[in-house]
Design a protein around this motif. Structure first.
Motif, PDB file in Angstrom:
ATOM      1  N   GLU A 123       0.850  -1.185   0.000  1.00  8.73           N
ATOM      2  CA  GLU A 123       0.000   0.000   0.000  1.00  8.73           C
ATOM      3  C   GLU A 123       0.888   1.238   0.000  1.00  8.73           C
ATOM      4  O   GLU A 123       1.917   1.262   0.670  1.00  8.73           O
ATOM      5  N   SER A 177       3.722   7.547   2.659  1.00  7.27           N
ATOM      6  CA  SER A 177       3.823   6.496   3.670  1.00  7.27           C
ATOM      7  C   SER A 177       3.131   5.268   3.110  1.00  7.27           C
ATOM      8  O   SER A 177       2.272   5.371   2.227  1.00  7.27           O
ATOM      9  N   SER A 190       2.629   0.569   3.460  1.00  6.18           N
ATOM     10  CA  SER A 190       2.653  -0.674   4.232  1.00  6.18           C
ATOM     11  C   SER A 190       3.000  -1.834   3.323  1.00  6.18           C
ATOM     12  O   SER A 190       2.598  -1.869   2.160  1.00  6.18           O
ATOM     13  N   ILE A 194       2.173  -5.752   3.528  1.00  2.00           N
ATOM     14  CA  ILE A 194       1.216  -6.571   4.284  1.00  2.00           C
ATOM     15  C   ILE A 194       1.425  -8.038   3.939  1.00  2.00           C
ATOM     16  O   ILE A 194       1.385  -8.407   2.762  1.00  2.00           O
ATOM     17  N   GLU A 254      -4.877 -11.113   7.292  1.00  4.09           N
ATOM     18  CA  GLU A 254      -3.638 -10.359   7.491  1.00  4.09           C
ATOM     19  C   GLU A 254      -2.910 -10.860   8.739  1.00  4.09           C
ATOM     20  O   GLU A 254      -3.503 -10.962   9.812  1.00  4.09           O
ATOM     21  N   CYS A 258       0.665  -9.724   9.379  1.00  4.98           N
ATOM     22  CA  CYS A 258       1.578  -8.676   9.807  1.00  4.98           C
ATOM     23  C   CYS A 258       1.581  -7.550   8.789  1.00  4.98           C
ATOM     24  O   CYS A 258       1.399  -7.781   7.593  1.00  4.98           O
ATOM     25  N   ARG A 259       1.804  -6.367   9.291  1.00  3.93           N
ATOM     26  CA  ARG A 259       1.879  -5.180   8.447  1.00  3.93           C
ATOM     27  C   ARG A 259       3.103  -4.390   8.905  1.00  3.93           C
ATOM     28  O   ARG A 259       3.262  -4.105  10.081  1.00  3.93           O
ATOM     29  N   TRP A 260       3.980  -4.086   7.956  1.00  2.00           N
ATOM     30  CA  TRP A 260       5.130  -3.232   8.239  1.00  2.00           C
ATOM     31  C   TRP A 260       4.829  -1.872   7.632  1.00  2.00           C
ATOM     32  O   TRP A 260       4.803  -1.713   6.413  1.00  2.00           O
ATOM     33  N   ASN A 261       4.575  -0.890   8.483  1.00  2.09           N
ATOM     34  CA  ASN A 261       4.312   0.462   8.016  1.00  2.09           C
ATOM     35  C   ASN A 261       5.632   1.209   7.892  1.00  2.09           C
ATOM     36  O   ASN A 261       6.483   1.124   8.773  1.00  2.09           O
ATOM     37  N   ILE A 301      10.278   2.174  10.254  1.00  2.00           N
ATOM     38  CA  ILE A 301       9.361   1.047  10.072  1.00  2.00           C
ATOM     39  C   ILE A 301       8.724   0.717  11.411  1.00  2.00           C
ATOM     40  O   ILE A 301       9.389   0.743  12.444  1.00  2.00           O
ATOM     41  N   LYS A 302       7.447   0.404  11.370  1.00  2.00           N
ATOM     42  CA  LYS A 302       6.745  -0.090  12.552  1.00  2.00           C
ATOM     43  C   LYS A 302       6.017  -1.354  12.165  1.00  2.00           C
ATOM     44  O   LYS A 302       5.245  -1.385  11.204  1.00  2.00           O
TER      45      LYS A 302
END
Length: 149
Positions: free
Chosen positions: A19, A92, A94, A96, A104, A106-109, A142-143
């Motif tokens: 995304e 910004s 993600s 996913i 889903e 995990c998502r790394w934003n 990254i979060k």
């Protein structure tokens, strides 16, 4: 199952989406660079000879590399070209990762990214490989967010 009876997901790395600014961007064949490293400083304390203190200084993030089959869409090139022309647009996004059932996991934003490198396809008339383009993004962190269902 683990020794304590908890089910463990073993996931393939092929169920993912990307995304950017909240819009699902389909078609990336691979993503690299989900990586961070905390730098540290060593400090020797007088009279303490058994070890050296290691104190965190800061965290560095690798560039995220997005690759996809080359298409008639010029979106990646246009975004990179804005940076080249000095009017960069930060986005910004993600990465996913999905479970086998499509939920889903995990998502790394990543935050305030912009492209610093674009690579076009390698062309070879003797090959039947897919034409691939890639873009490399720098970002401000990254979060990771895990869905523990």
């Amino acid at each position: 199952m683990t020794a304590n009876g908890v089910a463990r997901d073993v996931l393939g790395s092929f169920r993912f989406d990307v995304e950017l600014d909240g819009m699902l961007v389909a078609g990336f064949s691979d993503v690299q660079g989900l990586e961070s490293q905390t730098e540290f400083e060593e400090y020797r304390e007088g009279g303490v000879n058994g070890y050296t203190h290691r104190l965190p200084k800061g965290t560095r993030y690798s560039q995220i590399v997005l690759r996809r089959g080359f298409s008639s869409s010029s979106a990646l090139w246009d975004w990179y070209d804005q940076t080249v022309r000095g009017t960069m647009t930060r986005k910004s996004g993600s990465i996913i990762l999905y479970r086998q059932d499509g939920e889903e996991l995990c998502r790394w934003n990543f935050f305030e990214a912009y492209p610093v490198k674009w690579s076009g396809p390698s062309l070879d008339a003797r090959s039947s490989d897919i034409a691939i383009e890639s873009v490399e993004l720098v970002h401000n962190g990254i979060k990771a967010i895990f869905n523990r269902k």
